[in-house]
Design an enzyme around this catalytic site. Structure first.
Site: not given
Length: 257
Positions: A111, A131
């Site tokens: 990210e 995730e």
């Protein structure tokens, strides 16, 4: 905290290095605060025209959030810094940012990379948001930015499987600009930064701003954004300097205004 992020200036290019190789450059409170402070400063620094972000060592660009630091009570510092996670993922930074990805860029590390404008990757770099494998979702912009940087089916594949991709696939998908040998990574990233820094900084910043803003609105509104940028840039000192320097067959002396 000063050593958590190393800073180096080369000409008009600032290099920020996440410096926790023993923790795969995971983001703790110190890194997030140091990155935030640096980016705040560089946004206002008239002599900084391009920023390069990389990680220490050759294992990881960043493994994302440091879960040990999070469990130890650093969550507010990690997530609450100006600019969001790592001081970057929610930041509207006016100048070009290049990620020099020196290893795995996973979870929050991916990210951070997605928060950068351009990416130069080492051949052994990997990318992904795992995730879902942990019962979580990417919460620092990955689910927002991936569909803008990748075809939707590929973005969904990465999010729902949690599986990483290698540098060659990332290059083929247009996620990165260039893949290079690991020992040439910073050299190649700086060469790209220097190519950008050779141009008028005001023109570069407005080019970035217009494209990013226009991508979010209908074309008719994009023309309004474009027209305002043309008004500012074409009346700038640099817009006068460029043609004069060309006519006089000399390098331009950019002022950034």
């Amino acid at each position: 905290m000063a050593d958590d992020v190393l800073r180096e200036r080369r000409g008009n290019v600032e290099i920020l290095t996440i410096n926790r190789p023993e923790a795969r450059n995971a983001i703790n409170g110190g890194v997030s605060k140091a990155m935030s402070a640096a980016m705040d400063e560089l946004a206002e620094d008239a002599d900084c025209w391009v920023v390069v972000i990389t990680g220490s060592g050759d294992k990881a660009f960043s493994a994302g959030m440091d879960l040990k630091a999070f469990a130890a009570g650093e969550s507010a510092e990690i997530m609450g810094a100006t600019g969001g996670f790592a001081g970057l993922t929610m930041r509207d930074f006016p100048k070009p940012i290049i990620a020099a990805v020196n290893g795995s860029a996973l979870a929050g590390g991916f990210e951070i990379m997605l928060s950068c404008d351009l990416v130069v990757a080492a051949e052994h770099a990997t990318f992904g948001i795992p995730e879902a494998k942990r019962g979580l979702i990417a919460g620092a912009g990955g689910l927002i930015r991936m569909p803008k940087r990748l075809p939707m089916a590929i973005a969904l594949e990465l999010a729902m499987t949690g599986d990483p991709i290698d540098a060659e696939r990332a290059l083929a998908l247009g996620l990165v600009n260039k893949v290079v040998p690991a020992d040439a990574l910073l050299t190649e990233a700086l060469a790209l930064a220097d190519r950008i820094a050779a141009n008028a900084p005001l023109a570069v910043r407005y080019s970035k701003s217009v494209m990013k803003r226009a991508a979010e609105v209908p074309e008719s509104e994009g023309w309004d954004i474009n027209t305002e940028a043309v008004r500012v840039v074409f009346s700038s000192a640099d817009a006068m300097e460029g043609p004069v320097a060309f006519a006089e067959k000399r390098p331009p002396n950019w002022q950034g205004k």
